[in-house]
Motif scaffolding. Structure first.
Motif, PDB file in Angstrom:
ATOM      1  N   GLN A 136      42.847  33.651  39.662  1.00 31.49           N
ATOM      2  CA  GLN A 136      43.547  32.620  40.418  1.00 31.49           C
ATOM      3  C   GLN A 136      43.959  31.511  39.456  1.00 31.49           C
ATOM      4  OE1 GLN A 136      41.780  29.601  43.250  1.00 31.49           O
ATOM      5  NE2 GLN A 136      42.887  30.850  44.759  1.00 31.49           N
ATOM      6  N   CYS A 182      51.558  38.835  41.504  1.00 32.79           N
ATOM      7  CA  CYS A 182      50.990  37.549  41.927  1.00 32.79           C
ATOM      8  C   CYS A 182      51.539  37.161  43.295  1.00 32.79           C
ATOM      9  CB  CYS A 182      51.324  36.445  40.928  1.00 32.79           C
ATOM     10  SG  CYS A 182      50.639  36.689  39.264  1.00 32.79           S
ATOM     11  N   GLY A 183      50.741  36.414  44.039  1.00 37.42           N
ATOM     12  CA  GLY A 183      51.162  35.901  45.338  1.00 37.42           C
ATOM     13  C   GLY A 183      50.635  34.492  45.545  1.00 37.42           C
ATOM     14  N   GLU A 214      48.780  31.709  47.307  1.00 36.63           N
ATOM     15  CA  GLU A 214      47.656  31.692  48.237  1.00 36.63           C
ATOM     16  C   GLU A 214      47.498  30.342  48.938  1.00 36.63           C
ATOM     17  OE1 GLU A 214      44.286  32.878  45.906  1.00 36.63           O
ATOM     18  OE2 GLU A 214      44.805  35.014  46.050  1.00 36.63           O
ATOM     19  N   GLY A 215      48.254  29.343  48.526  1.00 34.05           N
ATOM     20  CA  GLY A 215      48.158  28.025  49.147  1.00 34.05           C
ATOM     21  C   GLY A 215      48.619  26.957  48.177  1.00 34.05           C
ATOM     22  N   TRP A 244      47.924  30.429  42.819  1.00 31.92           N
ATOM     23  CA  TRP A 244      48.467  31.777  42.716  1.00 31.92           C
ATOM     24  C   TRP A 244      47.352  32.775  42.444  1.00 31.92           C
ATOM     25  CZ3 TRP A 244      53.599  32.862  43.543  1.00 31.92           C
ATOM     26  CH2 TRP A 244      54.446  31.754  43.616  1.00 31.92           C
ATOM     27  N   GLY A 245      47.296  33.824  43.245  1.00 30.65           N
ATOM     28  CA  GLY A 245      46.352  34.909  43.020  1.00 30.65           C
ATOM     29  C   GLY A 245      47.063  36.092  42.393  1.00 30.65           C
TER      30      GLY A 245
END
Length: 318
Positions: free
Chosen positions: A74, A96-97, A99-100, A108-109
Motif C-alpha cells: 500500500q 494497482c487500485g 483504496e481511499g 493505493w493498493g
C-alpha cells in the motif's frame, strides 16, 4: 515556524542521504521477517508534453520469512493525484487500485506478481507527476509519503529539484488548494452549411492554468442555446455527454465534456475546439449566447472568481 523547521530538517536529512550515497534507514517491521526500505522521492523538471515535474521512487522489500510474500503493497501519495504507477524493477507493471483518500492523498493498493520468494529481495519503482512549475530554487513537500508492506512501514520525504539541478536549501512546499484557471474563447461562432446539408461551426477555446492545485483531469462544461443539434463534441480526442452542471438557456441544453488530458501543469495552456452542429432546415440568424467553463478534476475547492468561464454567441449563417 515549527512547520518550516520540520520540513527543513526532513529535507536536510534527505539531501545528506542522497549525497552520501547511503541506503535509506530500514523501517521496523510489524510482520516478522518482512522489511521495507525507501529513499527520498526527487521530482525532476519534466521533459514531456505535461511539463511540471516527474519523479521516480525506488523501494526495497526483503522477505525474511520461510514462505512467499503474497500480500502486496500500500502506497500513500505525498501530493494528491501525483501517483502514476508501480513496476517491478526488471519486471512488469504492477496492478494497482485506489483504496481511499486521506486529506485528498490517495491510498493505493498494489499486487506483487509474481510473489517474492522466501529469503529474497524485490526492488520496486513508483512513478509520480506533479503539476508544479519548475523553479530556480529547490523545494521540500510539507507531507511525506508512506510505503506499507503488510504492516512494515517506511516514510519517504519529497524534494523538488531546482532548474539548475540543485536540491540544497529547499523551501517548504504545499500545493495551492484553489484552482486558478483562465478560459478564453472566441466571442462568436458561426455555423455554415456543410456538404450533407447540415450546419457546423468550430469554437477555439484556450484554458490556461496559473496555479499548482493538484488534480487528475480537466473537466469542461458547455451550455448551449436552443436550435442546435444534440451531442456537440470537443477536439482533440474529446467528447460530451448530457446533463452538464451549467444552467442551460431557455430551451437549450447543458453538457459535460472532457479531453484526453490527465492534468494541466502550472503555466501550461490547453487549446481545444468545440464542434457545434445544427439541422439542415435551420433558419439563419443568431441563436443566442452560450457559456463554457473549465475546472480541475477532484480538487479540494472550486474556483469562484469567474475567470474559468467564457461566454460566446452562436449564429447560423445565411
Amino acid at each position: 515556524m515549527r512547520s518550516v523547521l520540520r520540513v527543513g530538517a526532513i529535507a536536510t536529512a534527505a539531501t545528506s542521504l542522497l549525497l552520501s550515497g547511503a541506503v535509506a534507514a530500514q523501517a521496523a517491521p510489524a510482520a516478522p521477517g518482512v522489511t521495507v526500505s525507501v529513499a527520498p522521492l526527487i521530482f525532476e523538471p519534466a521533459q514531456t508534453r505535461y511539463t511540471g515535474h516527474t519523479g521516480r521512487l525506488r523501494f526495497t522489500i526483503h522477505n525474511g520469512t520461510d514462505r512467499p510474500y503474497l500480500d502486496g503493497v500500500q502506497l500513500t501519495e505525498p501530493i494528491a493525484h501525483s501517483f502514476y504507477g508501480l513496476s517491478l524493477v526488471g519486471g512488469d507493471q504492477m496492478s494497482c487500485g485506489l483504496e481511499g483518500r486521506e486529506g485528498g492523498h490517495g491510498l493505493w493498493g498494489c499486487m506483487i506478481d509474481p510473489p517474492i520468494p522466501a529469503g529474497s529481495t524485490q526492488i520496486i519503482e513508483a512513478t509520480f507527476r506533479s503539476v508544479a512549475k519548475p523553479q530556480p530554487f529547490a523545494r521540500a513537500a510539507e507531507q511525506s509519503g508512506l510505503i506499507d508492506v503488510d504492516g512494515a512501514r517506511a516514510t519517504y520525504p519529497v524534494l523538488f529539484r531546482a532548474t539548475d539541478g540543485s536540491i540544497d536549501d529547499p523551501r517548504p512546499y504545499t500545493p495551492a488548494p484553489l484552482p486558478h484557471l483562465t478560459v478564453t474563447a472566441a466571442g462568436a461562432v458561426t455555423l455554415t452549411r456543410q456538404g450533407d446539408g447540415d450546419f457546423e461551426g468550430r469554437l477555439p477555446v484556450s484554458i490556461h492554468n496559473d496555479g499548482d492545485a493538484s488534480h487528475s483531469f480537466v473537466p469542461l462544461e458547455l451550455a448551449l442555446p436552443a436550435g442546435l443539434s444534440d451531442w456537440p463534441w470537443v477536439e482533440p480526442d474529446g467528447g460530451c455527454s448530457a446533463d452538464g452542471a451549467l444552467p442551460a438557456p431557455p430551451g437549450g441544453s447543458s453538457w459535460q465534456c472532457g479531453v484526453n488530458w490527465p492534468s494541466l501543469a502550472e503555466g501550461q495552456t490547453l487549446d481545444v475546439e468545440y464542434v457545434l452542429q445544427a439541422p439542415a432546415d435551420s433558419d439563419p440568424g443568431a441563436l443566442g449566447e452560450a457559456l463554457t467553463e473549465a475546472a480541475l478534476g477532484k480538487t479540494s475547492q472550486t474556483q469562484t472568481d469567474g475567470a474559468n468561464r467564457a461566454a460566446f454567441t452562436v449564429t447560423i449563417a445565411g
